[in-house]
Design a protein around this motif. Structure first.
Motif, PDB file in Angstrom:
ATOM      1  N   ILE A 247       0.882  -1.167   0.000  1.00  0.00           N
ATOM      2  CA  ILE A 247       0.000   0.000   0.000  1.00  0.00           C
ATOM      3  C   ILE A 247       0.918   1.215   0.000  1.00  0.00           C
ATOM      4  CG2 ILE A 247      -1.808   1.277   1.182  1.00  0.00           C
ATOM      5  CD1 ILE A 247      -2.704  -1.383   2.444  1.00  0.00           C
ATOM      6  N   ALA A 248       0.933   1.924  -1.131  1.00  0.00           N
ATOM      7  CA  ALA A 248       1.792   3.101  -1.295  1.00  0.00           C
ATOM      8  C   ALA A 248       0.936   4.346  -1.195  1.00  0.00           C
ATOM      9  CB  ALA A 248       2.499   3.046  -2.648  1.00  0.00           C
ATOM     10  N   MET A 249       1.339   5.273  -0.313  1.00  0.00           N
ATOM     11  CA  MET A 249       0.528   6.458  -0.017  1.00  0.00           C
ATOM     12  C   MET A 249       1.325   7.736  -0.227  1.00  0.00           C
ATOM     13  SD  MET A 249      -0.728   4.732   3.518  1.00  0.00           S
ATOM     14  CE  MET A 249       0.858   3.927   3.673  1.00  0.00           C
ATOM     15  N   ARG A 250       0.646   8.705  -0.794  1.00  0.00           N
ATOM     16  CA  ARG A 250       1.175  10.077  -0.908  1.00  0.00           C
ATOM     17  C   ARG A 250      -0.004  10.986  -0.630  1.00  0.00           C
ATOM     18  NH1 ARG A 250       6.245  10.863  -3.800  1.00  0.00           N
ATOM     19  NH2 ARG A 250       6.895   8.881  -4.669  1.00  0.00           N
ATOM     20  N   GLY A 251      -0.112  11.438   0.619  1.00  0.00           N
ATOM     21  CA  GLY A 251      -1.256  12.266   1.000  1.00  0.00           C
ATOM     22  C   GLY A 251      -2.546  11.479   0.858  1.00  0.00           C
TER      23      GLY A 251
ATOM     24  N   ASN B 270      -0.659   7.969   5.067  1.00  0.00           N
ATOM     25  CA  ASN B 270      -2.041   8.419   4.949  1.00  0.00           C
ATOM     26  C   ASN B 270      -2.686   8.030   6.265  1.00  0.00           C
ATOM     27  OD1 ASN B 270      -4.990   7.463   4.428  1.00  0.00           O
ATOM     28  ND2 ASN B 270      -4.570   8.954   2.814  1.00  0.00           N
ATOM     29  N   GLU B 271      -3.136   9.018   7.022  1.00  0.00           N
ATOM     30  CA  GLU B 271      -3.622   8.766   8.375  1.00  0.00           C
ATOM     31  C   GLU B 271      -4.736   7.724   8.420  1.00  0.00           C
ATOM     32  OE1 GLU B 271      -5.230  11.191  12.301  1.00  0.00           O
ATOM     33  OE2 GLU B 271      -4.725  12.298  10.491  1.00  0.00           O
ATOM     34  N   GLU B 272      -5.675   7.823   7.514  1.00  0.00           N
ATOM     35  CA  GLU B 272      -6.805   6.890   7.504  1.00  0.00           C
ATOM     36  C   GLU B 272      -6.341   5.451   7.233  1.00  0.00           C
ATOM     37  OE1 GLU B 272     -10.695   6.152   4.730  1.00  0.00           O
ATOM     38  OE2 GLU B 272     -10.222   8.220   5.268  1.00  0.00           O
ATOM     39  N   THR B 273      -5.419   5.285   6.303  1.00  0.00           N
ATOM     40  CA  THR B 273      -4.913   3.950   5.967  1.00  0.00           C
ATOM     41  C   THR B 273      -4.130   3.362   7.144  1.00  0.00           C
ATOM     42  OG1 THR B 273      -4.803   4.520   3.633  1.00  0.00           O
ATOM     43  CG2 THR B 273      -3.499   2.637   4.347  1.00  0.00           C
ATOM     44  N   TYR B 274      -3.279   4.155   7.779  1.00  0.00           N
ATOM     45  CA  TYR B 274      -2.529   3.656   8.940  1.00  0.00           C
ATOM     46  C   TYR B 274      -3.482   3.259  10.070  1.00  0.00           C
ATOM     47  CZ  TYR B 274       2.447   3.971   7.960  1.00  0.00           C
ATOM     48  OH  TYR B 274       3.715   3.717   7.494  1.00  0.00           O
ATOM     49  N   ALA B 275      -4.493   4.085  10.322  1.00  0.00           N
ATOM     50  CA  ALA B 275      -5.456   3.778  11.380  1.00  0.00           C
ATOM     51  C   ALA B 275      -6.177   2.455  11.092  1.00  0.00           C
ATOM     52  CB  ALA B 275      -6.453   4.914  11.526  1.00  0.00           C
ATOM     53  N   LYS B 276      -6.561   2.271   9.850  1.00  0.00           N
ATOM     54  CA  LYS B 276      -7.247   1.029   9.465  1.00  0.00           C
ATOM     55  C   LYS B 276      -6.319  -0.171   9.608  1.00  0.00           C
ATOM     56  CE  LYS B 276      -9.483  -1.145   5.509  1.00  0.00           C
ATOM     57  NZ  LYS B 276      -9.811  -0.997   4.087  1.00  0.00           N
ATOM     58  N   MET B 277      -5.089  -0.058   9.109  1.00  0.00           N
ATOM     59  CA  MET B 277      -4.162  -1.182   9.140  1.00  0.00           C
ATOM     60  C   MET B 277      -3.681  -1.520  10.553  1.00  0.00           C
ATOM     61  SD  MET B 277      -4.017  -2.389   6.152  1.00  0.00           S
ATOM     62  CE  MET B 277      -2.734  -3.575   6.520  1.00  0.00           C
ATOM     63  N   LEU B 278      -3.581  -0.507  11.399  1.00  0.00           N
ATOM     64  CA  LEU B 278      -3.107  -0.741  12.765  1.00  0.00           C
ATOM     65  C   LEU B 278      -4.255  -0.978  13.755  1.00  0.00           C
ATOM     66  CD1 LEU B 278      -0.215   1.864  12.842  1.00  0.00           C
ATOM     67  CD2 LEU B 278      -0.072  -0.594  12.397  1.00  0.00           C
ATOM     68  N   GLY B 279      -5.486  -0.930  13.239  1.00  0.00           N
ATOM     69  CA  GLY B 279      -6.642  -1.213  14.061  1.00  0.00           C
ATOM     70  C   GLY B 279      -6.966  -0.155  15.097  1.00  0.00           C
ATOM     71  N   THR B 280      -6.630   1.087  14.801  1.00  0.00           N
ATOM     72  CA  THR B 280      -6.925   2.158  15.753  1.00  0.00           C
ATOM     73  C   THR B 280      -8.211   2.897  15.417  1.00  0.00           C
ATOM     74  OG1 THR B 280      -5.539   3.725  14.551  1.00  0.00           O
ATOM     75  CG2 THR B 280      -4.498   2.490  16.341  1.00  0.00           C
ATOM     76  N   ARG B 281      -8.884   2.478  14.354  1.00  0.00           N
ATOM     77  CA  ARG B 281     -10.205   3.045  14.004  1.00  0.00           C
ATOM     78  C   ARG B 281     -11.146   1.961  13.651  1.00  0.00           C
ATOM     79  NH1 ARG B 281      -9.509   8.363  10.283  1.00  0.00           N
ATOM     80  NH2 ARG B 281      -8.124   9.385  11.690  1.00  0.00           N
TER      81      ARG B 281
END
Length: 85
Positions: free
Chosen positions: A25-29, A74-85
């Protein structure tokens, strides 16, 4: 987690990180690109375009979560992948 800001990884080293990785998963903003390496692995040149930044080193941050490699932020992607949302 790879400390990409401290440990300089060049293209060959970056490709070696893909051993055991099923998804990138590659993110730029707000832009998020997902690559399923098991179903259809892109050419190394395409992957390096997502893994390597303008400095010629691995983009930071880069994190491995199970069999997924997260590149960029990407904050939303990290939150989803790390289970914080």
């Amino acid at each position: 987690m790879v400390a990409a800001a401290k440990i300089r990884l060049r293209p060959d080293d970056a490709l070696a990180l893909l051993d055991g990785i099923d998804t990138i998963i590659a993110m730029r903003g707000a832009k998020v690109d997902t690559f399923d390496l098991k179903k259809q692995r892109p050419e190394d040149e395409v992957l390096l375009g997502k893994l390597i930044g303008p400095s010629g080193n691995l983009r930071a941050p880069t994190a491995r979560v199970g069999r997924v490699l997260l590149v960029g932020f990407n904050e939303e992607t990290y939150a989803k992948m790390l289970g914080t949302r």
